[in-house]
Design an enzyme around this catalytic site. Structure first.
Site, PDB file in Angstrom:
ATOM      1  N   PHE A 184      -7.252  21.098   2.954  1.00 36.39           N
ATOM      2  CA  PHE A 184      -6.479  20.110   3.044  1.00 36.39           C
ATOM      3  C   PHE A 184      -7.159  18.788   3.622  1.00 36.39           C
ATOM      4  CE2 PHE A 184      -2.815  23.436   3.952  1.00 36.39           C
ATOM      5  CZ  PHE A 184      -2.041  22.846   2.679  1.00 36.39           C
ATOM      6  N   SER A 185      -6.850  18.213   4.435  1.00 37.89           N
ATOM      7  CA  SER A 185      -7.469  16.931   4.695  1.00 37.89           C
ATOM      8  C   SER A 185      -9.049  16.851   4.885  1.00 37.89           C
ATOM      9  CB  SER A 185      -6.886  16.112   5.878  1.00 37.89           C
ATOM     10  OG  SER A 185      -5.705  15.791   5.540  1.00 37.89           O
ATOM     11  N   VAL A 186      -9.678  18.116   5.053  1.00 41.48           N
ATOM     12  CA  VAL A 186     -11.149  18.351   5.095  1.00 41.48           C
ATOM     13  C   VAL A 186     -11.593  17.585   3.760  1.00 41.48           C
ATOM     14  CG1 VAL A 186     -12.944  19.844   5.039  1.00 41.48           C
ATOM     15  CG2 VAL A 186     -11.211  20.183   6.671  1.00 41.48           C
TER      16      VAL A 186
END
Lengths: 439, 439
Positions: free
Chosen positions: A154-156
């Site tokens: 995801f937003s990693v």
């Protein structure tokens, strides 16, 4: 996916935030980590699986199906490879400790303590790896994730495009003070028309777009439909690519004043970076980072229907490889025998962003933090900086403790504010343990 | 993919067999290999690509978009990984020859000769590798394929499931004389209700199902829609998984009398094999073949919406790895320091199937051939046996010449009868060259 499924899905879209059992009737209390284990639920078991055990595009973002899908994204949607290259795997020597599971800490906002092991279940951890001084001191897998599997970050993902952009700025390929439109003229009539590259890199743009996953009308869902990262309803007439959607965004104030976390910024940045280099986001991750880490596995990226990699949240990889990236960041960019990321870029990240602008965004679990080059920076005495993704994805770098944590999770709710209280103090406790007690 | 695209696609479905230029107006003559090169056409170039240069689920089976898509299947549809494992890559020592391109041969049914090099363009070759005595003597890539890329193998996939089934028979896990229904009771009311495993393995079942790609109403298209391997029209009400479709198939005569090439048999066999082992087709390929070959790359398999691997044609891999599999077969199953496939299994394949049953199927370019364990066997003095896929996919093993050829292609028409005339005699000429002249 048939359009009938789309219709069904529309009704379920908000369900991302609603805990439901695998049967039709919504459960009052979410299944816990053990009860929602895909093996316990029988998800995708059997040849073929029974109809109510199938996870596919129609339900893959809905808990508890997420417990399976987050470790099997490529089996649900189109993806593009990020090759590890053909070099040797970099060593992660093992020095596993047996005093971590019982480590006790006090969650934020609670009076009672919890053990490290309990925190893993509380956070629906799918896998967690801890490196101390480059050695693997702890490693666990749960649910559908295996050491040789890949999980969505995801937003990693944002920290990859942020790092790449900072690398290009450092080498002079990208001008952080230039307007976005110097690289992407197509954005001139959008909110990005008067934004600088740096404002996008630090998410201080001001854009009419909501990241509130609890609101089914939020921009983040429109964006997902545009990218076909989630199903579209019958009769859908919205944007049909990530970048088509970006062009429609309107400003809602002055850029540069406040940190405002919006996924669209990461893809706007990716568009800029790709135009500046002539290479795609997945190609850049591969060439400049992944193939240099000595990764064990290829990684991959979700793409929209015109082949654009989703830089806002579409990266998938093996957990130990995520730890390798974290270790490279801890070591100021030098890992696997080479300077992968310039030291100045890591220093710029560690220095952090503007704390006053960050404070305006009101993250209660992150007092004193800031955001720089799409990394979250604690600005504390341990100089902690992290990559964070919804549902509990993390790369947590603690330079003072010489510790790196990589975690994948499938927490039922898309809210790190609910995960941080049982994660951040656990990480601090572990850092203190590693600093004070050899085993 | 939106349902509007589905509607559009329905109109284009027959287009698989129609040569069309990338612009709206159909070309009278198909673009040749050079003119249809995705780089020349600009397919998927630009960030993002222009609308008329996009290849995705709406057009990926239509020439010339196939010139790009066949090397990028995972970017179009969901796929499942087949891991190479973590062992070392097996060596393919190089001994490249410069006398192959100019090799001259006479295509079947023509009076004039053609060179080997000309044949590659004539067949829209995307890549070709030739091994002689285990050494790589020739290797070329064209169009969208790169050495480190993966290409769809189409029906070459069948030879994997056929080999796996034969391995299970040899070890006693699978009874070739049993009825299919012993393993898959769900097929009892279908054409497979009274078929044996062996009849399915050798495609001597008699099933009401057409493999005629030129006929838009053929079963093969229905099957593709069931598996969502191709788009479905608006209002689609047919089967929604590969195995749901298999259960609807009706017999059209007596099993065991005639070879009848039908893709559904490969998936019926996969269902049997998976039930006999409790493992999925991709898992079995990985455990028993791919991870033992010392492959350079992971491979992958297309899946339907319930996660079933498409054993009839969904395998994708790197070209040199396909050559490794061919070399293992040439060496009677022994490769990379181990007996990967039992010698008796390879012997059973090389012995071939019933030639009289094969002859009834009327393959003009394959006189005297037969079909065994989902391999095509020439029964000639070179003991040639091959895996074959539409659009020109090939693993060609010539034991007498100690030669293995692996080829990926994107021929505009789904007909090996049009490709064989410029391929099979070229392979024979090359075998003779390798046997008679060292370089």
């Amino acid at each position: 996916m048939s359009f009938k499924r789309n219709t069904l899905l529309l009704a379920l879209m908000g369900g991302l935030l609603v805990n439901q059992s695998v049967t039709a009737a919504p459960a009052a209390v979410p299944l816990d980590a053990k009860a929602s284990d895909p093996h316990v639920l029988g998800l995708m078991q059997g040849i073929p699986p029974a109809a109510d055990k199938v996870v596919n595009f129609s339900n893959f973002l809905r808990f508890p199906f997420t417990r399976w899908s987050f470790s099997h994204i490529r089996e649900v949607v189109p993806t593009v490879q990020v090759s590890r290259g053909d070099g040797p795997v970099s060593a992660l020597p093992r020095a596993e400790r047996d005093d971590i599971d019982s480590l006790s800490f006090k969650p934020i906002g609670r009076d009672s303590t919890m053990t490290w092991e309990q925190s893993l279940a509380a956070n629906y951890t799918d896998g967690i790896v801890v490196l101390h001084r480059g050695k693997l001191v702890y490693e666990r897998y749960f649910g559908a994730l295996k050491p040789e599997g890949q999980h969505i970050a995801f937003s990693v993902t944002k920290s990859f495009i942020g790092t790449l952009a900072a690398m290009l700025v450092a080498e002079g390929t990208l001008d952080e003070n230039a307007l976005v439109t110097r690289y992407v003229p197509e954005l001139k009539d959008s909110a990005y028309g008067n934004a600088t590259v740096r404002q996008v890199m630090d998410m201080t743009t001001s854009i009419e777009y909501s990241e509130d996953y609890a609101d089914p009308t939020a921009g983040v869902w429109e964006y997902g439909r545009a990218g076909h990262l989630i199903p579209r309803p019958a009769g859908y007439s919205g944007a049909t690519s990530l970048y088509a959607y970006l062009q429609k965004l309107k400003a809602e104030g002055e850029h540069g004043q406040t940190f405002a976390y919006k996924t669209v910024n990461s893809d706007a940045l990716a568009w800029v970076v790709q135009r500046a280099t002539g290479k795609t986001f997945p190609e850049l991750v591969q060439e400049r980072i992944w193939s240099k880490l000595g990764a064990e596995q290829d990684a991959y990226v979700m793409i929209d229907e015109v082949g654009t990699g989703f830089a806002g949240g579409g990266f998938n990889a093996g957990l130990r490889d995520m730890a390798r990236f974290g270790e490279a960041m801890r070591l100021n960019g030098r890992f696997n025998g080479q300077q992968i990321i310039p030291e100045a870029v890591v220093a710029d990240i560690r220095k952090g962003g503007d704390q006053s602008k960050f404070a305006k965004a009101g993250y209660n679990t992150l007092p004193g933090w800031s955001y720089r080059n799409m990394w979250w920076v604690a600005n504390n005495d341990h100089q902690v900086f992290t990559a964070r993704g919804i549902h509990g994805q993390t790369i947590y770098v603690d330079p003072k403790a010489e510790m790196v944590i990589a975690r994948f999770a499938s927490y039922p709710v898309a809210s790190n504010a609910q995960i941080d209280p049982t994660s951040l103090p656990a990480y601090t406790a572990l850092a203190n343990l590693l600093m004070t007690k050899d085993q």
